[in-house]
Design an enzyme around this catalytic site. Structure first.
Site, short mmCIF file in Angstrom:
data_model
loop_
_atom_site.label_atom_id
_atom_site.label_comp_id
_atom_site.label_asym_id
_atom_site.label_seq_id
_atom_site.Cartn_x
_atom_site.Cartn_y
_atom_site.Cartn_z
N ASN A 1 9.18 -19.20 57.89
CA ASN A 1 7.75 -19.42 57.74
C ASN A 1 7.20 -18.24 56.95
O ASN A 1 7.01 -17.16 57.50
CB ASN A 1 7.08 -19.52 59.12
CG ASN A 1 5.56 -19.65 59.02
OD1 ASN A 1 5.03 -19.82 57.91
ND2 ASN A 1 4.87 -19.56 60.14
N LYS B 1 4.36 -17.83 55.80
CA LYS B 1 2.92 -17.59 56.01
C LYS B 1 2.27 -17.40 54.63
O LYS B 1 2.69 -18.05 53.67
CB LYS B 1 2.71 -16.41 56.97
CG LYS B 1 3.52 -16.62 58.26
CD LYS B 1 3.20 -15.67 59.37
CE LYS B 1 4.07 -16.00 60.58
NZ LYS B 1 3.74 -15.16 61.75
N HIS C 1 0.59 -24.12 64.40
CA HIS C 1 0.95 -22.71 64.55
C HIS C 1 -0.24 -21.97 65.17
O HIS C 1 -1.39 -22.22 64.82
CB HIS C 1 1.30 -22.11 63.19
CG HIS C 1 1.95 -20.76 63.32
ND1 HIS C 1 1.24 -19.62 63.64
CD2 HIS C 1 3.24 -20.39 63.22
CE1 HIS C 1 2.07 -18.60 63.71
NE2 HIS C 1 3.29 -19.04 63.46
N GLU D 1 -1.47 -19.16 64.70
CA GLU D 1 -2.36 -18.47 63.76
C GLU D 1 -3.39 -19.43 63.20
O GLU D 1 -4.50 -19.03 62.84
CB GLU D 1 -1.53 -17.83 62.62
CG GLU D 1 -0.81 -16.59 63.12
CD GLU D 1 0.39 -16.19 62.28
OE1 GLU D 1 0.59 -16.74 61.18
OE2 GLU D 1 1.14 -15.30 62.73
N GLU E 1 6.78 -20.53 70.58
CA GLU E 1 6.36 -19.26 69.99
C GLU E 1 5.35 -18.60 70.91
O GLU E 1 4.14 -18.85 70.79
CB GLU E 1 5.69 -19.52 68.63
CG GLU E 1 6.58 -20.20 67.62
CD GLU E 1 6.31 -19.70 66.21
OE1 GLU E 1 7.29 -19.43 65.52
OE2 GLU E 1 5.14 -19.56 65.83
N GLY F 1 4.82 -11.45 65.48
CA GLY F 1 4.43 -10.32 64.65
C GLY F 1 4.27 -9.00 65.41
O GLY F 1 3.72 -8.05 64.88
N SER G 1 9.08 -12.55 66.46
CA SER G 1 9.82 -11.29 66.30
C SER G 1 11.33 -11.47 66.36
O SER G 1 12.05 -10.59 66.86
CB SER G 1 9.35 -10.25 67.34
OG SER G 1 7.98 -9.95 67.14
P1 13P Z 1 7.36 -13.16 63.23
O1 13P Z 1 8.80 -13.53 63.06
O2 13P Z 1 6.81 -12.35 62.09
O3 13P Z 1 7.06 -12.61 64.58
O4 13P Z 1 6.53 -14.54 63.13
C1 13P Z 1 6.91 -15.59 63.94
C2 13P Z 1 6.17 -16.79 63.52
O5 13P Z 1 4.96 -16.86 63.66
C3 13P Z 1 6.92 -17.88 62.91
O6 13P Z 1 6.16 -19.01 62.77
#
Ligand code: 13P
Length: 254
Positions: free
Chosen positions: A9, A11, A95, A97, A167, A173, A212
């Site tokens: 991902n 982002k 997601h 976010e 997640e 993150g 992470s």
């Molecule tokens: P990280 O791997 O940066 O923690 O992000 C995870 C994530 O949100 C994958 O969709």
């Protein structure tokens, strides 16, 4: 045994030049891996670039969101058919976010899940609890409710061949991944919840872990019975780290 799946991902990262380098490095590092499926979910403008660089490779591509509607006056939205036009096979839905920053409701997420399925895209449904919810011990209730919106509207059979990504919001993150036991325990809860309603769907669905994931913890996480792979944020921006995570998953599939 379910084949492992590792999804990048990206982002909101990248540009034409850096994407080209990264995708070419993915191709070089991953071409010999046969025991794992790999998908990269890019920002919308780069779907055409992903299609042109990844077609005829063992890496598929997808998007990070889609519209709940087919077509119409929905400024700024991108439909499932548009994603298909560019060869996308997967789409991330709900997601955290997006759910927090753009106020996506569970109902909206459920509609998008079905919209993806209706158009032949594999939905990657994100679920997970906040740190406060985990500390209060209500994480299974929270994740159960996120699944219930879909189950109560469309039935458990829609999870057949779909992907759910656990997640935990506190792990995204932060560098603080769930332990392999924490992940396994939630994945087992998710699969058994679907299994009580539709055993076939529960066995065919893939449950990824995201939050992470790095080359070190990927080894233990991938070894867990109900962890069918990972959804990778930060480490997917390095071909070397992403390839090591895919390698770890591949070794557990073998
Ligand atoms: P990280 O791997 O940066 O923690 O992000 C995870 C994530 O949100 C994958 O969709």
């Amino acid at each position: 045994m379910r084949k492992k799946l590792v999804v990048a991902n990206w982002k909101m990262h990248g540009n034409l030049a850096s994407n080209r380098q990264l995708l070419q490095a993915y191709i070089a590092a991953l071409s010999s891996l046969k025991q794992v499926d790999v998908v990269v979910c890019v920002p919308y403008p780069y779907l055409a670039q992903a299609q042109s660089l990844l077609q005829n490779t063992n890496i598929a591509w997808g998007a990070q969101n889609l519209s709940k509607d087919d077509v119409g006056a929905f400024t700024g939205e991108v439909s499932a058919a548009m994603l298909r036009d560019f060869g996308a096979t997967h789409v991330i839905i709900g997601h955290s976010e997006r759910a927090t920053a753009y106020c996506e409701s569970d109902e909206n997420i459920a509609t998008k899940f079905m919209q993806a399925k209706k158009h032949g895209l594999t939905p990657i449904l994100c679920v997970g609890e906040t740190l406060i919810e985990r500390e209060a011990g209500v994480m299974q209730m929270v994740v159960g409710q996120q699944l219930d919106t879909i189950i109560n509207t469309y039935g458990a059979s829609v999870f057949a061949d779909a992907v759910v990504s656990y997640e935990p919001i506190w792990a995204i993150g932060t560098g603080l991944a769930a332990t392999s036991d924490q992940a396994q325990s939630m994945h087992e809860f998710i699969r058994s919840k679907i299994a009580t309603l539709d055993n076939q769907a529960a066995n065919s669905m893939k449950i990824l872990y995201g939050g992470s994931v790095n080359p070190q913890n990927a080894v233990q996480l991938s070894a867990m019975k109900d962890v069918d792979g990972g959804l990778i944020g930060k480490c997917s921006l390095s071909a070397q780290e992403f390839a090591k995570i895919c390698q770890a998953a591949s070794e557990c599939s073998a």
